[in-house]
Design an enzyme around this catalytic site. Structure first.
Site, PDB file in Angstrom:
ATOM      1  N   GLU A 199       0.801  -1.229   0.000  1.00 32.02           N
ATOM      2  CA  GLU A 199       0.000   0.000   0.000  1.00 32.02           C
ATOM      3  C   GLU A 199       0.835   1.281   0.000  1.00 32.02           C
ATOM      4  OE1 GLU A 199      -3.028   0.048   2.988  1.00 32.02           O
ATOM      5  OE2 GLU A 199      -4.016  -1.733   2.222  1.00 32.02           O
ATOM      6  N   GLU A 387      -4.956  -8.852   1.078  1.00 33.23           N
ATOM      7  CA  GLU A 387      -5.427  -8.614   2.450  1.00 33.23           C
ATOM      8  C   GLU A 387      -6.929  -8.397   2.414  1.00 33.23           C
ATOM      9  OE1 GLU A 387      -3.888  -5.363   4.829  1.00 33.23           O
ATOM     10  OE2 GLU A 387      -1.822  -5.888   4.326  1.00 33.23           O
TER      11      GLU A 387
HETATM   12  C1  BGC Z   1      -2.490  -2.611   6.237  1.00 34.00           C
HETATM   13  C2  BGC Z   1      -2.411  -3.445   7.500  1.00 34.00           C
HETATM   14  C3  BGC Z   1      -3.433  -2.934   8.512  1.00 34.00           C
HETATM   15  C4  BGC Z   1      -4.801  -3.056   7.900  1.00 34.00           C
HETATM   16  C5  BGC Z   1      -5.913  -2.627   8.830  1.00 34.00           C
HETATM   17  C6  BGC Z   1      -3.910  -2.421   5.771  1.00 34.00           C
HETATM   18  O1  BGC Z   1      -4.000  -1.290   5.021  1.00 34.00           O
HETATM   19  O2  BGC Z   1      -1.720  -3.197   5.225  1.00 34.00           O
HETATM   20  O3  BGC Z   1      -1.114  -3.370   7.992  1.00 34.00           O
HETATM   21  O4  BGC Z   1      -3.354  -3.585   9.718  1.00 34.00           O
HETATM   22  O5  BGC Z   1      -4.834  -2.214   6.776  1.00 34.00           O
HETATM   23  O6  BGC Z   1      -5.835  -1.294   9.154  1.00 34.00           O
END
Ligand code: BGC
Length: 476
Positions: A199, A387
């Site tokens: 990101e 993610e």
């Molecule tokens: C990040 C994580 C973070 C998650 C929740 C993502 O943008 O890569 O590191 O914990 O968001 O906030």
């Protein structure tokens, strides 16, 4: 009921309409009721983590300080004045933690390398104990039949490099590529999947624009400066990996959010949507394709021009094997001339009428589906959801966490992926965020995203209902 009776009731003309409707409903039922891993075909199911958020051992065995160590040690930066010194102590618990993800049925583990654990000052001397740690993590994965996926940068720049300007200094491109090259040569014999940056929008905007994240700089020009270097770095990092590991799969991970006008008829809102979309979804992806920055919809991006050098436009390009998408929320905007630069204000999630998470983000499963659709219009080879997950308040009762909301969240978002796949999007994997409740950046330990609950006093782990659901889903 036989066919004659049915015809009597419906009349011939409406029969086909009825059957069509029935077929559609049954298709929807298939997605709704029979969600199982096999419907996704050949697919990577993984779980994602990040070094700073879980490792702890911040100054153990020769690790250098990262910007998150320095930031966390200053009062007032992190919720509860906490820091990442210990986090989940994955550094000492990696064997049992990897066993947990294996038990839940995941076949891939995405973790990030801490640059200052490997090269304490960012450049120069390497730290053998740090390398040994990652070798052990990789080997542990492989012994357990888990594919290690490495992310090279999940926000923990070595402090020594921040002292030289960090992402504001164009030299960061060279510092980073030397580090990438070292990692590729050291771990590339066993690691076949690489993510260059996590990101870039988040770490440049929050770290150099708004000051909410480490290293805490504030300023629009700083943001654009850091962003341009990150955009160049992502492509350059890809090139280094491709040269050294020609058969590895190389990708990078973007934050992405569908953006909607608050009032769909309002021209002002629609223009605000275009501006935000350019910055939030297109700014780091389109340069990779040789399209440059999306200046037309967001003329403010011309501020980047001052940091451009000869050949940058060409160097921003790189043909990744996959793009990682990470969607946590949708953004609904009002065009607002009173707000400088963006001329837009975000409608608070709680006003949108949907369930919200503990981060005050809207639960909006269609968002992931829409982001996949948006990004699959680009000529990208593969999309992987690198993610996805949600923070909710967890209640520990009788030694159990019954996190129905989180379980439902995963189910609904996975249906969105399936729908996009059925419509032709080439999505080939999903990484749940995240293995353990952990250090949630500026939120400290106040937000829990894990499939596994962590008692931060004792470091005891309890697999939540959502983790058990994954186990059932993946083993089916
Ligand atoms: C990040 C994580 C973070 C998650 C929740 C993502 O943008 O890569 O590191 O914990 O968001 O906030």
């Amino acid at each position: 009921m036989d066919r004659r009776e049915l015809l009597k009731i419906l009349g011939t003309a409406s029969l086909s309409a009825y059957l069509l409707q029935w077929a559609k409903a049954s298709d929807e039922r298939n997605v709704k009721e029979f969600l199982n891993a096999s419907s996704f075909g050949t697919f990577t199911w993984g779980i994602a983590t990040a070094a700073t958020q879980i490792e702890g051992a911040w100054n153990i065995d020769g690790k250098g300080a990262s910007i998150w160590d320095t930031f966390g040690h200053k009062k007032g930066n992190i919720n509860g004045n906490s820091n990442a010194n210990v986090a989940c102590d994955f550094y000492h618990n990696y064997i049992s933690d990897i066993a947990l993800l294996k038990k839940m049925g995941f076949g891939a583990f995405r973790f990030s390398l801490s640059w200052p654990r490997i090269i304490p000052k960012g450049t120069g001397d390497i730290n053998l104990k740090g390398i040994d740690f990652y070798n052990r993590v990789i080997d542990q994965c492989i012994e357990n039949n888990i594919e290690p996926w490495i992310c090279l940068y999940h926000w923990d720049l070595p402090q020594a490099l921040e002292d030289k300007g960090g992402w504001l200094n164009r030299d960061v491109i060279g510092w980073f590529t030397d580090y990438v090259s070292f990692c590729a040569k050291t771990f590339g014999d066993r690691v076949k999947h690489w993510i260059v940056l996590n990101e870039p929008l988040s770490f440049t905007l929050f770290g150099y624009g708004t000051g909410l994240h480490a290293p805490g700089h504030i300023g629009l020009n700083k943001f654009f400066n850091a962003a341009h270097h990150a955009a160049l770095t992502q492509a350059e990092g890809g090139r280094v990996l491709r040269n050294l590991l020609p058969t590895a799969k190389i990708g990078t991970a973007f934050s992405c959010s569908p953006i909607d006008p608050h009032h769909p008829q309002s021209e002002r809102d629609i223009h605000a949507v275009r501006r935000l979309d350019a910055i939030m979804n297109r700014m780091f992806s389109e340069p990779l394709l040789g399209l440059g920055y999306p200046y037309k919809e967001a003329p403010i991006l011309h501020r980047i021009d001052q940091f451009m050098q000869q050949n940058d436009e060409v160097n921003l390009k790189f043909d990744f094997d996959f793009w990682g998408l990470q969607n946590y929320f949708r953004v609904v905007v009002d065009g607002n001339p009173l707000i400088p630069i963006l001329k837009a204000s975000k409608v608070a999630a709680k006003k949108l009428g949907n369930e919200i998470t503990d981060m005050n983000w809207e639960v909006y499963p269609d968002g992931l589906y829409r982001s996949i659709k948006q990004f699959s219009k680009y000529p990208v080879k593969e999309i992987i959801i690198t993610e996805g997950g949600a923070a909710f308040k967890d209640n520990l009762q009788n030694g159990e966490i019954v996190d129905e909301q989180r379980t439902r969240y995963f189910q609904e978002y996975l249906k969105g992926i399936l729908k996009a796949k059925k419509e032709g999007a080439n999505v080939t994997g999903y990484f749940a965020w995240t293995l353990l409740d952990n250090f949630e950046w500026a939120e400290g330990y106040s937000k829990r995203f894990g499939l596994v609950y962590v008692d931060f006093e004792t470091q005891k782990r309890i697999v939540k209902q959502s983790g058990q659901w994954f186990e059932m889903f993946l083993k089916e």
